[in-house]
Scaffold this active site. Sequence first.
Site, PDB file in Angstrom:
ATOM      1  N   SER A   1      -7.411   5.131   4.127  1.00 33.05           N
ATOM      2  CA  SER A   1      -7.335   4.409   2.845  1.00 33.05           C
ATOM      3  C   SER A   1      -7.697   2.950   3.050  1.00 33.05           C
ATOM      4  O   SER A   1      -8.337   2.323   2.202  1.00 33.05           O
ATOM      5  CB  SER A   1      -5.929   4.494   2.256  1.00 33.05           C
ATOM      6  OG  SER A   1      -5.650   5.812   1.883  1.00 33.05           O
TER       7      SER A   1
ATOM      8  N   LYS B   1       5.305   2.038  -2.905  1.00 25.49           N
ATOM      9  CA  LYS B   1       5.306   3.444  -3.322  1.00 25.49           C
ATOM     10  C   LYS B   1       5.589   3.490  -4.810  1.00 25.49           C
ATOM     11  O   LYS B   1       6.229   2.589  -5.356  1.00 25.49           O
ATOM     12  CB  LYS B   1       6.384   4.235  -2.586  1.00 25.49           C
ATOM     13  CG  LYS B   1       6.089   5.712  -2.514  1.00 25.49           C
ATOM     14  CD  LYS B   1       5.043   6.023  -1.444  1.00 25.49           C
ATOM     15  CE  LYS B   1       4.693   7.483  -1.375  1.00 25.49           C
ATOM     16  NZ  LYS B   1       3.856   7.776  -0.213  1.00 25.49           N
TER      17      LYS B   1
ATOM     18  N   ASN C   1      -2.698  20.495   2.545  1.00 22.09           N
ATOM     19  CA  ASN C   1      -3.784  19.624   2.999  1.00 22.09           C
ATOM     20  C   ASN C   1      -3.579  19.169   4.444  1.00 22.09           C
ATOM     21  O   ASN C   1      -4.397  19.432   5.322  1.00 22.09           O
ATOM     22  CB  ASN C   1      -3.891  18.428   2.034  1.00 22.09           C
ATOM     23  CG  ASN C   1      -4.804  17.363   2.582  1.00 22.09           C
ATOM     24  OD1 ASN C   1      -4.410  16.556   3.412  1.00 22.09           O
ATOM     25  ND2 ASN C   1      -6.035  17.373   2.148  1.00 22.09           N
TER      26      ASN C   1
ATOM     27  N   LYS D   1       0.872  -1.186   0.000  1.00 17.96           N
ATOM     28  CA  LYS D   1       0.000   0.000   0.000  1.00 17.96           C
ATOM     29  C   LYS D   1       0.896   1.220   0.000  1.00 17.96           C
ATOM     30  O   LYS D   1       1.854   1.299   0.787  1.00 17.96           O
ATOM     31  CB  LYS D   1      -0.865  -0.021   1.279  1.00 17.96           C
ATOM     32  CG  LYS D   1      -1.891   1.057   1.342  1.00 17.96           C
ATOM     33  CD  LYS D   1      -3.213   0.616   0.737  1.00 17.96           C
ATOM     34  CE  LYS D   1      -4.127   1.776   0.392  1.00 17.96           C
ATOM     35  NZ  LYS D   1      -3.726   2.545  -0.806  1.00 17.96           N
TER      36      LYS D   1
ATOM     37  N   THR E   1      -5.125  12.761   7.383  1.00 17.50           N
ATOM     38  CA  THR E   1      -3.727  12.833   7.832  1.00 17.50           C
ATOM     39  C   THR E   1      -3.542  13.914   8.900  1.00 17.50           C
ATOM     40  O   THR E   1      -2.958  13.662   9.962  1.00 17.50           O
ATOM     41  CB  THR E   1      -2.792  13.076   6.626  1.00 17.50           C
ATOM     42  OG1 THR E   1      -2.989  11.992   5.720  1.00 17.50           O
ATOM     43  CG2 THR E   1      -1.338  13.134   7.037  1.00 17.50           C
TER      44      THR E   1
END
Length: 413
Positions: A342, A102, A216, A66, A186
């Site tokens: 996620s 990644k 963000n 992931k 996050t």
Amino acid sequence: MSSSLDVCTFLERAAEALELNEDVREVLRHPKRSVAASINVRMGDGSLQTFPAWRTIYSNALGPAKGGIRFHPSVDAEEVNTLAFLMTFKTALAGLPFGGGKGGVAVDPGDLSRHELERVARGYVRALRHDLGVGRDVPAPDVNTNGTVLAWMADELAALEGTAQTASITGKPIVLGGIEGRTEATGRGAAKVVMALKDHLELSDDASFAIQGFGNAGAQFANDMHEAGFRIVALSDSSGAVFSADGLDPREAERYKAKTGGLKGFADDVADNDLRRVDADVLVPAALGGWIDGKNADHVAARVVVEVSNQACTVEGADRLTERGVHVVPDILANSGGVSVSYLEWVQNRSGEQMGRDKVFADLDARMERMAHAVSSRAMRDDTDLRSAAYRIAVSRIAEAIESMGTRRLFNE
Ligand code: NAD
């Protein structure tokens, strides 16, 4: 054989403290699979351009890999491997059934038209389709990629495979199976961690925060800490850095930034735009990695650093801060709210059940608090810093999975 990645130092230290089996150490020193590809894109002017692309599965011992896909001119194989390494220990620490991966493309999206960007996204999936998928490797957005880019990718994968690929990619727009609350996850998760660690970090009720990178994650973190009564004394983005000893209102800063395009002019300028030297209790890097290194770690005025950006401190920077008695809340704990939500998107897509915002936040908040308390208890029990404690928990979990598949003890006849 030793690894070429700097961050492997964190693994070696944990392995030493845990007296880890040598076979497990050897497996974890190297990425399991690292693929390089070239994406050929027909540009708007008719020319053909090639963009180098990578995808790494660092480990899949605990489940499918992931990790996000980054579009940035400076992306290279080493950066992708390092970020996949961090994802491996982040998902393990969070107790998620994922390994770490990644991806990246060396491209500046600012140089591309929207059509060209779509071709890069779709080209990435065509080049790496055999590595991606719900049980193999599940990408998400990262720097310069967003829901739209990931929607193009999911659509391309679905066209190639001939079946819907909703659970193969997370961070999708909500209408395409994305999840409520992912945007806030996050920053909100990092705020929950800091609040849960308040005693460990010896923070007062009105402790002051300086936040580098009002994007963000940084803006959400600032809002949540402000609402909890803490003082946000400094903020920065790529336009500049601003300061007020009395405290800044992050909501007003967001409105100002939306109007003017940046924070510059919102309050007094910070000298040299250098937030590291600002007088605040807590410094929060939330832009790009490597911001605190061996050379500038002594300039950090705060007594706590919260790594919202991945690898905000280099290994030398982190060591220097620890020597100076500065608490560092490590990236694999502080910014794991994103991957935790996620995971919920992946669960939602596999089960078909839609999850509302309240349920998502309740799960996220509980997971972040649980993790923060586990890391704090381990640090106190082992008389060590938070990063070492976090790695020891994560490495133990992965080691157990690898060992259960057989190590030297089983094979030495
Ligand atoms: P973002 O692009 O929304 O925000 C980044 C902000 O940093 C922008 O406001 C930009 O102006 C600012 N910035 C860039 N260079 C700067 C500089 N030199 N000085 C000060 N500010 C600068 O990105 P984001 O999603 O908030 O992510 C921030 C960091 O957190 C990244 O390192 C990312 O890998 C990490 N992270 C993000 C998530 C997530 O879910 N968003 C999850 C895990 C880790």
